[in-house]
Structure formats: C-alpha cells, structure tokens
Design an enzyme around this catalytic site. Structure first.
Site, mmCIF file in Angstrom:
data_model
loop_
_atom_site.group_PDB
_atom_site.id
_atom_site.type_symbol
_atom_site.label_atom_id
_atom_site.label_comp_id
_atom_site.label_asym_id
_atom_site.label_seq_id
_atom_site.Cartn_x
_atom_site.Cartn_y
_atom_site.Cartn_z
ATOM 1 N N PRO A 2 -6.570 -1.042 -14.354
ATOM 2 C CA PRO A 2 -7.260 -1.606 -13.602
ATOM 3 C C PRO A 2 -7.533 -2.034 -12.348
ATOM 4 O O PRO A 2 -6.459 -2.454 -11.190
ATOM 5 C CB PRO A 2 -7.879 -3.110 -14.152
ATOM 6 C CG PRO A 2 -6.599 -3.515 -14.933
ATOM 7 C CD PRO A 2 -5.798 -1.908 -15.522
ATOM 8 N N GLU A 3 -7.934 -0.819 -11.069
ATOM 9 C CA GLU A 3 -7.901 -0.965 -9.956
ATOM 10 C C GLU A 3 -9.294 -1.079 -9.356
ATOM 11 O O GLU A 3 -10.404 -1.897 -9.840
ATOM 12 C CB GLU A 3 -6.977 0.354 -9.423
ATOM 13 C CG GLU A 3 -6.310 0.976 -10.339
ATOM 14 C CD GLU A 3 -5.428 2.211 -9.396
ATOM 15 O OE1 GLU A 3 -5.021 2.715 -8.385
ATOM 16 O OE2 GLU A 3 -4.974 2.861 -10.512
ATOM 17 N N ARG A 121 -0.567 -7.438 -21.912
ATOM 18 C CA ARG A 121 0.469 -6.549 -21.803
ATOM 19 C C ARG A 121 1.300 -7.783 -21.033
ATOM 20 O O ARG A 121 2.364 -8.291 -20.460
ATOM 21 C CB ARG A 121 1.193 -5.660 -21.069
ATOM 22 C CG ARG A 121 0.857 -4.391 -21.811
ATOM 23 C CD ARG A 121 1.035 -2.970 -20.577
ATOM 24 N NE ARG A 121 0.809 -2.260 -21.429
ATOM 25 C CZ ARG A 121 0.120 -0.754 -20.834
ATOM 26 N NH1 ARG A 121 0.551 -1.284 -19.712
ATOM 27 N NH2 ARG A 121 -0.365 0.057 -21.160
ATOM 28 N N ARG A 180 5.170 1.768 9.588
ATOM 29 C CA ARG A 180 6.056 1.505 8.032
ATOM 30 C C ARG A 180 7.478 2.423 8.054
ATOM 31 O O ARG A 180 6.573 3.955 8.491
ATOM 32 C CB ARG A 180 5.241 1.124 6.970
ATOM 33 C CG ARG A 180 4.781 0.146 6.597
ATOM 34 C CD ARG A 180 3.578 0.160 5.799
ATOM 35 N NE ARG A 180 3.499 -1.200 5.264
ATOM 36 C CZ ARG A 180 3.545 -1.803 5.478
ATOM 37 N NH1 ARG A 180 2.775 -2.133 6.810
ATOM 38 N NH2 ARG A 180 2.516 -3.359 4.949
#
Length: 302
Positions: A2-3, A121, A180
């Site tokens: 699920p995103e 999970r 980054r």
DNA sequence: AGAAAATCCTGCCGGC
DNA sequence: TGCCGGCAGGATTTTC
C-alpha cells in the site's frame, strides 16, 4: 504494497462509512497490531468504545480518523497499513482471516458494519494519537468532505506532504534533492522529504524519468528534478484512477477488490521482460533490502 | 549529522 | 503429499 494510491482508495472507501459513525465495539485479536499505541494514554478499546468518528484523513501513507465525541474526543484513531495491512468493511458477523483488530460501527444512515483491520505481516497497526499543529500551519492532509484543519497526529507530524497535496512544497523538495549525497531512490523513499512513495512507484517514476535508482541525488540537474516530480505525480494519479496496484493479491480496497494498475506497470516486477520504451531487458537488482527494477539501457547510472 | 545498515514480522509459494 | 527455506518491504532503531 500500500502506497499513496492504495491508501487513498482505502480512505475514500472508508469515508462514507466512518463519517458520523459511532464505534460500538472494539476487539483487539492480536495486541501486536497496537504496537504504536501508548498504553499510558489508556486502553485502546476503552478509549474507542462509544467514540463518534467525523471523517477519514490521509497524508502520504498515513491515515487517521478524528474523534468528535466520546472518551477519545479531540484525539484521532490513527492507522498505518505497513506492508500488508487491509481495512475491510463487512456485514456484521463476516470475519476475515488474519483480522487483528475489529471495530463495530453504528452509522446513523447506513446501520451496522464491521471494520476488520487485517494484516499478515504485522508491520502496520492502529493507535490513539493526539493532534499537534502542522509545521507549516496549513491543512494537515486530504479528507474528502472533511476539512482536517492545521492539526496532524503527533506520530505523523514529521512526515512531509505528499506530491498530490496542493500545499506540497516543490522548492523544498528540489532543495532536499540537491542536498542529498545519496542515491535518488533513497531520496524518493524518504518520507520526511516526500511522502506516499514506496518501492513500486519509486521504480515506476524513475523508469518514466529515465533515471537510474542509484544515481546521486545531488548531481541531478534541476530540469530533470522537475521532470522527476512531474513523473511521480503522473504515475500516482494514473494508479489512483485504476484503483491502485494489486500485486500477489496483497492489496485490496475496503470491499476486498483488487486494483488494476498492475497491468500498467512498466518496470516493477517486469524483470526479464522487454522495456516498453526501448526494448531492452528490464532487470531486478537488490538495493536497500528490496528489489529495484529498471532498464539498464535507458536508465543509465551515469 | 547525515548516511547506511539492522531490525521487526509471518503467510505464501516454489522446489524437492 | 508435506515439509521447509526463501521471499516480500514499510518505518523505526541502531550503528558508523
């Protein structure tokens, strides 16, 4: 997994059922599904029983349900689906295998419903959380008909806005990428920089933007950063229209049905198949303890 | 301090 | 047929 698109499908599906509904019963079938709940604030079931929910709000992959009345009034029921979480709306008495938490809802118009929180999970969970002001003093997330205001659950306050949020800060995102000195995929998966993206849509957006997953974030030119954000938004929007990605029957909507975006994947899970753009072979490499799928021909490392 | 690695967790599936 | 090792990767925690 699920995103953002999958979580939004769940949020939209839950919205009419939870808005105005009273929680008449709570069954915690597996305590591990409450792992983020602080027991010092009180017993989860006791706090929730008798509470009236006012809506369903989402930022990135985080979901929460503001409590209007009852023992937890002013706080929220927060939920994260983790890797394999599902929220299923069922007729009372209809159980689901691997249900970890069950809420009985009584809605003034729709009557009684079960809300089964299912999670194989156990990376997901539910909790009662309090609200704190959003760092930018703007509305906390997307709530459909419910306007969330500038208050966000404490445990979600550190998360950046998601790219479909009208208040998403494009410039701060580009600046973060420029800062980054790590691979671009790591940056896309960093929920404090941009939220809602997981492994599937990271791979799909990088494919669409012709970027190698381990290319150094800081070295990517600004024009390509802009294009990447555009591709991220495009992929997420298309997946949302298709009802999300159902891979290995892991994700389903609140009625237990699959999404269709798996048919539209260009890179994720496509190892061994031809790249739809250049015909090269899509490969899968292990990166960050997960699979990265890309076309070595049109997504060069440098 | 920023980046990378370690950790958690278990049903399912392919292989033998 | 049944067992079993390997696999999936979100977010947080720990280490470097």
């Amino acid at each position: 997994m699920p995103e953002l698109p999958e979580v939004e499908v769940v949020r939209a599906g839950l919205e009419p059922a939870v808005s105005g509904a009273i929680i008449t019963g709570v069954e915690v079938l597996d305590q591990r599904a409450l792992k983020r709940h602080d027991p010092i604030r009180g017993d989860f079931a006791a706090l929730l029983t008798g509470s009236r929910l006012s809506g369903a709000v989402r930022r990135g992959k985080y979901l929460w349900f503001p409590v209007a009345e009852g023992p937890a009034a002013g706080d929220v029921l927060a939920a994260h689906l983790g890797m394999s979480g599902q929220m299923l709306l069922r007729e009372p008495g209809r159980d689901d295998k691997l249900t970890r938490i069950r809420l009985s809802l009584e809605h003034p118009e729709h009557g009684e419903l079960w809300l089964n929180f299912v999670d194989q999970r156990l990376f997901g969970g539910m909790m009662i959380d309090s609200l704190v002001p959003t760092p930018d003093a703007l509305p906390a997330g997307f709530g459909g008909a419910f306007e969330p205001g500038a208050l966000i659950p404490r445990t979600a306050a550190h998360i950046a806005r998601d790219p479909l949020d009208p208040h998403f800060d494009d410039r701060a995102f580009f600046a973060g990428l420029a800062r980054r000195r790590t691979g671009i995929k790591r940056a896309l998966l960093d929920q404090t920089l941009i939220s809602g993206i997981g492994n599937i849509y990271a791979d799909e957006a990088l494919w669409a933007a012709r970027l190698h997953y381990d290319r150094e974030s800081a070295g990517i030119p600004q024009t390509r950063r802009r294009d990447l954000l555009e591709q991220v938004r495009g992929v997420l929007r298309r997946a949302l229209v298709e009802g999300g990605t159902s891979f290995d029957a892991q994700y389903v909507n609140v009625n237990g049905n699959s999404g269709y975006f798996a048919h539209s994947l260009n890179a994720y899970g496509q190892q061994g198949k031809a790249c739809p753009r250049c015909g090269g072979e899509i490969v899968r490499e292990s990166f960050m303890n997960r699979g990265s799928h890309f076309c070595p021909r049109c997504q060069r490392a440098r």
